[in-house]
Design an enzyme around this catalytic site. Sequence first.
Site, PDB file in Angstrom:
ATOM      1  N   GLY A  27      16.763  -9.373 -15.348  1.00 17.68           N
ATOM      2  CA  GLY A  27      17.241  -8.272 -16.182  1.00 17.68           C
ATOM      3  C   GLY A  27      16.818  -6.922 -15.637  1.00 17.68           C
ATOM      4  O   GLY A  27      16.424  -6.806 -14.480  1.00 17.68           O
ATOM      5  N   LEU A  29      18.819  -4.509 -15.045  1.00 19.92           N
ATOM      6  CA  LEU A  29      19.747  -4.577 -13.906  1.00 19.92           C
ATOM      7  C   LEU A  29      20.093  -3.202 -13.357  1.00 19.92           C
ATOM      8  O   LEU A  29      20.122  -2.213 -14.073  1.00 19.92           O
ATOM      9  CB  LEU A  29      21.023  -5.306 -14.339  1.00 19.92           C
ATOM     10  CG  LEU A  29      20.811  -6.711 -14.903  1.00 19.92           C
ATOM     11  CD1 LEU A  29      22.145  -7.325 -15.312  1.00 19.92           C
ATOM     12  CD2 LEU A  29      20.103  -7.620 -13.903  1.00 19.92           C
ATOM     13  N   GLY A  32      21.877  -2.819  -7.360  1.00 16.98           N
ATOM     14  CA  GLY A  32      21.584  -3.926  -6.433  1.00 16.98           C
ATOM     15  C   GLY A  32      22.082  -5.247  -7.017  1.00 16.98           C
ATOM     16  O   GLY A  32      22.735  -6.046  -6.325  1.00 16.98           O
ATOM     17  N   HIS A  33      21.796  -5.469  -8.305  1.00 21.29           N
ATOM     18  CA  HIS A  33      22.275  -6.695  -8.952  1.00 21.29           C
ATOM     19  C   HIS A  33      23.804  -6.696  -9.013  1.00 21.29           C
ATOM     20  O   HIS A  33      24.445  -7.718  -8.780  1.00 21.29           O
ATOM     21  CB  HIS A  33      21.722  -6.814 -10.375  1.00 21.29           C
ATOM     22  CG  HIS A  33      20.227  -6.926 -10.449  1.00 21.29           C
ATOM     23  ND1 HIS A  33      19.432  -5.913 -10.914  1.00 21.29           N
ATOM     24  CD2 HIS A  33      19.390  -7.937 -10.102  1.00 21.29           C
ATOM     25  CE1 HIS A  33      18.160  -6.289 -10.875  1.00 21.29           C
ATOM     26  NE2 HIS A  33      18.106  -7.521 -10.385  1.00 21.29           N
ATOM     27  N   GLY A 146      18.883 -10.637  -3.280  1.00 20.81           N
ATOM     28  CA  GLY A 146      18.754  -9.393  -2.516  1.00 20.81           C
ATOM     29  C   GLY A 146      17.721  -9.532  -1.410  1.00 20.81           C
ATOM     30  O   GLY A 146      16.700 -10.200  -1.582  1.00 20.81           O
ATOM     31  N   ASP A 149      13.684  -8.494  -1.675  1.00 18.02           N
ATOM     32  CA  ASP A 149      12.639  -9.516  -1.834  1.00 18.02           C
ATOM     33  C   ASP A 149      12.771 -10.481  -0.662  1.00 18.02           C
ATOM     34  O   ASP A 149      13.185 -11.636  -0.822  1.00 18.02           O
ATOM     35  CB  ASP A 149      12.800 -10.219  -3.176  1.00 18.02           C
ATOM     36  CG  ASP A 149      12.581  -9.259  -4.323  1.00 18.02           C
ATOM     37  OD1 ASP A 149      11.460  -8.756  -4.472  1.00 18.02           O
ATOM     38  OD2 ASP A 149      13.544  -8.978  -5.063  1.00 18.02           O
TER      39      ASP A 149
HETATM   40  O1  PAF Z   1      14.203 -11.849  -7.909  1.00 19.76           O
HETATM   41  C1  PAF Z   1      14.118 -12.069  -9.133  1.00 19.76           C
HETATM   42  O2  PAF Z   1      14.591 -11.305  -9.977  1.00 19.76           O
HETATM   43  C2  PAF Z   1      13.373 -13.299  -9.607  1.00 19.76           C
HETATM   44  O3  PAF Z   1      12.293 -13.574  -8.780  1.00 19.76           O
HETATM   45  C3  PAF Z   1      14.279 -14.532  -9.751  1.00 19.76           C
HETATM   46  C4  PAF Z   1      14.831 -14.983  -8.425  1.00 19.76           C
HETATM   47  C5  PAF Z   1      15.407 -14.225 -10.729  1.00 19.76           C
HETATM   48  C6  PAF Z   1      13.473 -15.699 -10.342  1.00 19.76           C
HETATM   49  O4  PAF Z   1      12.939 -15.396 -11.579  1.00 19.76           O
END
Ligand code: PAF
Length: 278
Positions: A27, A29, A32-33, A146, A149
């Site tokens: 969430g 958001l 990027g999402h 993404g 990370d």
């Molecule tokens: O990158 C994230 O937002 C979280 O680590 C994920 C992959 C949704 C797991 O909770």
Amino acid sequence: MFVAKTKQEIDRLIPRDRKVGFVPTMGALHDGHASLVAASNRDGHFTVASIFVNPTQFNDPKDFEKYPVDTERDLKTLEAAGCDLAFLPTRSEIYPAGTELDRYIHDFGAMENRFEGAFRPGHFRGVGQVVHILFETVRPDMAFFGEKDFQQLQVIKQLAKQLGSEIEIKGMPTVREPDGLAMSSRNRRLDPAQRTASTLLYEVLTKAAQALGKQGLDAIRAEVQRLFETNAHLRLEYFDIIDPATFLPRKDGDPGVYQAVIAAYAGDVRLIDNLRLD
Ligand code: PAF
């Protein structure tokens, strides 16, 4: 856009005659999402995005408590991005038997002792646990993550292998603010001075890219330390230039790809970023 809260609803609402693209999120958001949802749609998938702030991946309980939550806004963002189904499970939906269930605990070997793994003990086990459960529930053909990370992305590729799964894991480019700061849900917790200072992360990554081949790696590392030491708003946790396959620090002249990785605190907000240097 459909909204599902349970596995039963997921099973009813996902058309299994379509390929399913999955965007797992916690969430808060941002663009990027939205870019991950757009990538899934471009590939012609029925796109599912989950929103679940996973308690088992927070090594610091305060970070979990302060994690920004704004579900109403998130649903609008997903709808605007063209998501087909938002999955909003409760904690007991994901962890009906508690969070200690061994069969969902994965060992990611050396990844757990390096950089994010070292500074956030248990973090990747928590990520592996929840992504395993989400994959089992959503049963996607492809899942989008993404590259911000970056280490998480490598861990999730390992997870998919460990599960012997057919799910294709797609890493997508980091989306940045106009001044270079990598978009992150945590950015909204930065105060104005911290927000201004936080551009230093991307600045040192681009400086490292420019210096590669002209300066030795240790000189680049030392310069980054110096730049952070003289910044009143940021505390560097780590900066290094590594081999992205192993996350071991690079030495001058090593063949292959050089990736810079960085983590720093602005107050109690932890920021990470990375850049491929060549
Ligand atoms: O990158 C994230 O937002 C979280 O680590 C994920 C992959 C949704 C797991 O909770």
